[in-house]
Design an enzyme around this catalytic site. Structure first.
Site, PDB file in Angstrom:
ATOM      1  N   HIS A 391       0.827  -1.211   0.000  1.00  0.00           N
ATOM      2  CA  HIS A 391       0.000   0.000   0.000  1.00  0.00           C
ATOM      3  C   HIS A 391       0.865   1.266   0.000  1.00  0.00           C
ATOM      4  O   HIS A 391       0.722   2.138  -0.857  1.00  0.00           O
ATOM      5  CB  HIS A 391      -0.916  -0.030   1.228  1.00  0.00           C
ATOM      6  CG  HIS A 391      -1.829   1.153   1.347  1.00  0.00           C
ATOM      7  ND1 HIS A 391      -3.154   1.094   1.004  1.00  0.00           N
ATOM      8  CD2 HIS A 391      -1.608   2.423   1.776  1.00  0.00           C
ATOM      9  CE1 HIS A 391      -3.713   2.280   1.206  1.00  0.00           C
ATOM     10  NE2 HIS A 391      -2.787   3.107   1.690  1.00  0.00           N
ATOM     11  N   GLU A 392       1.773   1.347   0.975  1.00  0.00           N
ATOM     12  CA  GLU A 392       2.582   2.569   1.129  1.00  0.00           C
ATOM     13  C   GLU A 392       3.572   2.742  -0.030  1.00  0.00           C
ATOM     14  O   GLU A 392       3.829   3.858  -0.463  1.00  0.00           O
ATOM     15  CB  GLU A 392       3.325   2.568   2.467  1.00  0.00           C
ATOM     16  CG  GLU A 392       2.420   2.532   3.696  1.00  0.00           C
ATOM     17  CD  GLU A 392       1.411   3.667   3.750  1.00  0.00           C
ATOM     18  OE1 GLU A 392       1.609   4.701   3.068  1.00  0.00           O
ATOM     19  OE2 GLU A 392       0.402   3.518   4.462  1.00  0.00           O
ATOM     20  N   HIS A 395       1.817   4.412  -2.860  1.00  0.00           N
ATOM     21  CA  HIS A 395       1.853   5.876  -2.720  1.00  0.00           C
ATOM     22  C   HIS A 395       3.211   6.433  -3.132  1.00  0.00           C
ATOM     23  O   HIS A 395       3.302   7.423  -3.855  1.00  0.00           O
ATOM     24  CB  HIS A 395       1.601   6.270  -1.259  1.00  0.00           C
ATOM     25  CG  HIS A 395       0.180   6.186  -0.819  1.00  0.00           C
ATOM     26  ND1 HIS A 395      -0.851   6.781  -1.514  1.00  0.00           N
ATOM     27  CD2 HIS A 395      -0.388   5.608   0.275  1.00  0.00           C
ATOM     28  CE1 HIS A 395      -1.999   6.558  -0.874  1.00  0.00           C
ATOM     29  NE2 HIS A 395      -1.738   5.852   0.201  1.00  0.00           N
ATOM     30  N   HIS A 398       3.905   6.327  -6.827  1.00  0.00           N
ATOM     31  CA  HIS A 398       3.073   7.382  -7.417  1.00  0.00           C
ATOM     32  C   HIS A 398       3.790   8.731  -7.271  1.00  0.00           C
ATOM     33  O   HIS A 398       3.929   9.494  -8.235  1.00  0.00           O
ATOM     34  CB  HIS A 398       1.719   7.411  -6.694  1.00  0.00           C
ATOM     35  CG  HIS A 398       0.683   8.279  -7.343  1.00  0.00           C
ATOM     36  ND1 HIS A 398      -0.566   8.478  -6.793  1.00  0.00           N
ATOM     37  CD2 HIS A 398       0.704   9.022  -8.477  1.00  0.00           C
ATOM     38  CE1 HIS A 398      -1.258   9.283  -7.573  1.00  0.00           C
ATOM     39  NE2 HIS A 398      -0.517   9.633  -8.599  1.00  0.00           N
TER      40      HIS A 398
END
Length: 602
Positions: A391-392, A395, A398
């Site tokens: 998940h992190e 980010h 991105h």
């Protein structure tokens, strides 16, 4: 004794497991020098006040603003990261407090920019952009500022609203103090027969208890106290909603919903169609409730049975490097370039991996335009931690792409887009884990994990969104809302969403009073839309559709260079249609079929 029975001090953890914050500043003295230099240079931003009436001055201001903005960001990020490493370290607390205080002062040096631009004629602004190559990059930024011109008030009115902003935030502050400080819920008997105090903090563990008596007692005890204060909560919520509606009316919007969505140029229909689409697919949630009731072996399914795991598996001990390899396998469909960025991030100091004494809890991805996209973890060797890593890093990659491809002013991205990259990673990972799992019990566990994520992130958040729309529209029509009205609306929504296999206990009627998100207008729907966009990307990528990966990477590279709807549309996900949300429901139905099959198999 396991690694985490005795937490290590920060200095006892090997450097290879820590993020490389010294890539920002080699030491604290270098940070202090940069901070002092920033304080010395920043007041020069005020030199342009009253002079933003020609291309040369506007360009010079923007170049100085970007230069100093990047410098301020670097100083800010370093202090916060160092403080998060050990929150008990007074030196870094002081550094963080210093820069936090200064950033308010820094913002004051640029406060005149938007009002001065808005005072100019739109045609004049567009002409100087068209006639100056160096200003062309700022075209979207100016378009975004000018779009809000019809909703900007006079200088005196804006100042007045700013002065009363604290007062207008009072309902949220009162709710926060009531729920986190003043409310006492009393004691309950836990699974070990101990008499323990129930708090908002430990309620989430009790509501998942395998002992039905414990979760039932926790449920009834918690909501009884909210019920006792229902008139206070209805007054605070109504006051908050009236404030949002007042702000929208003063700024000449048609509704509070339009006021909330307009800054990101999101059509009102996106919000309303999301609710409509989920309502058309509630039979899927009803089926899940029915299957969960069967799996739990219950004659009656109550609201307090909703969060209990349908199956438990022994905790796995997953070393960090093994977790990294699991994520890399799951993300293979994204291609070599993405995987190499991920590996380089792990190897080159993006991540602060393990817990230590005083370290901030939880996980996040953060950094500045000229820094690494750092990741804070508190890795605890469990499957959940592997998912958090995916998940992190979603980010962070991105951020890596957007900072690499976009200028400083467009390197950030909106909340509407923010959760897409992280959730796409999670979706690809759990899809991989479910498909490769041969142990029936563990497969059932993984299937239910993803079902729960969709239930809570999509169905539940859109139920929240529907409640918000009802409350705002009721007040906009001049209706009054009492605690009884809120209770009935919430009860009816739960009956509709969960179906006939759920006994909607009367205690749940007051649950609306517990939810702080209702004091941030029309916020929660973005969790659902973000998940839906991620589902659409993951589905397209896993099906190997032409250009699906390259379009997704282009989305990651776009930052905030356009409005979120347009950025997603260019990447092949049209949030103005029901297709992304329907892709999520399709995945939910696919998982339900797997669950049904596993139940019948066993």
């Amino acid at each position: 004794m396991s690694e985490l029975k005795i937490l290590k001090k920060r200095e006892e953890i090997e450097d290879k497991y820590k993020w490389k914050v010294n890539e920002i500043f080699s030491n604290d003295d270098a940070w202090e020098n940069a901070f002092q230099e920033l304080k010395k240079e920043s007041p020069s931003l005020k030199d342009f006040e009253g002079k933003l009436n020609n291309a040369e001055n506007i360009l010079n201001y923007l170049e100085k603003y970007i230069d100093l903005g990047i410098k301020a960001e670097i100083v800010y990020v370093y202090a916060h990261l160092k403080c998060d490493e050990d929150t008990s370290n007074s030196k870094y607390q002081a550094m963080m407090n210093k820069i936090d205080s200064y950033m308010a002062e820094f913002a004051s040096y640029t406060a005149y920019f938007v009002p001065e631009i808005l005072s100019l004629d739109d045609e004049f602004i567009m002409n100087i952009i068209d006639s100056n190559d160096k200003l062309k990059v700022y075209s979207f930024m100016f378009k975004d500022i000018l779009k809000e011109k019809p909703h900007i008030l006079s200088k005196e009115q804006e100042e007045l609203l700013a002065q009363v902003s604290d007062c207008l935030d009072a309902p949220s502050s009162i709710h926060n103090m009531l729920t986190n400080a003043d409310m006492k819920f009393g004691n309950i008997i836990d699974e070990d027969g101990e008499n323990v105090e129930l708090t908002e903090g430990n309620y989430s563990s009790f509501i998942k208890s395998k002992d039905r008596k414990v979760r039932k007692e926790a449920f009834k005890t918690l909501f009884k106290e909210y019920k006792n204060l229902e008139n206070t909560f209805s007054t605070t919520l109504t006051s908050s909603l009236k404030n949002f509606n007042f702000g929208a009316k003063v700024r000449k919007y048609n509704s509070a919903l339009e006021s909330s969505l307009s800054p990101n140029d999101i059509p009102v229909e996106v919000y309303k169609n999301s609710i409509k689409t989920i309502n058309e697919n509630l039979k899927s949630l009803h089926k899940y409730v029915s299957l969960k009731k069967k799996l739990l072996g219950l004659d009656e399914m109550h609201m307090y049975d909703l969060y209990v795991p349908v199956i438990e598996i022994p905790k796995e001990h997953i070393e960090f490097n093994d977790g990294v390899n699991m994520v890399l396998e799951g993300l293979k469909p994204l291609g070599e370039e993405y995987l190499n960025i991920f590996k380089n991030g792990v190897e080159n100091g993006w991540i602060d991996i393990y817990q230590n004494k005083g370290k901030r809890g939880g996980a996040y991805s953060w950094g500045g335009y000229k820094t690494m996209p750092y990741v804070l973890l508190n890795y605890n060797y469990e499957l959940h931690d592997v998912s958090t890593l995916a998940h992190e890093m979603g980010h962070s990659i991105h951020s890596y792409y957007s900072r690499k491809e976009q200028p400083y002013i467009y390197a950030g991205y909106t909340l509407f887009c923010a959760e897409v990259a992280s959730t796409t990673n999670e979706a690809l990972l759990i899809h991989y884990l479910i498909n490769k799992e041969t142990d029936k019990k563990k497969k059932l566990y993984l299937i239910n994990q993803e079902l729960e994520q969709i239930r809570t992130t999509v169905f539940r958040q859109l139920m929240f969104a529907e409640f918000e729309l009802f409350t705002h529209e009721s007040l906009e029509k001049g209706m009054s809302l009492t605690a009884e009205d809120y209770n009935k609306a919430w009860h009816d929504l739960n009956v509709k969403y969960f179906g006939e296999d759920m006994v909607v206990d009367e205690e749940i009627d007051i649950e609306w009073a517990r939810i702080p998100h209702f004091y941030s207008d029309f916020y929660v729907y973005q969790y659902a839309t973000g998940y839906a966009a991620a589902s659409a990307f993951a589905k397209s990528i896993l099906e190997g559709k032409e250009d699906s990966v390259s379009k997704y990477i282009e989305f990651l590279k776009s930052g905030g260079s356009d409005y979120p709807i347009e950025i997603l549309k260019k990447a092949g996900v049209d949030m103005t249609t029901s297709q992304p949300l329907e892709a999520t429901v399709e995945r939910f139905n696919e998982l339900l079929d797997m669950l049904d099959k596993e139940i019948n198999f066993n």
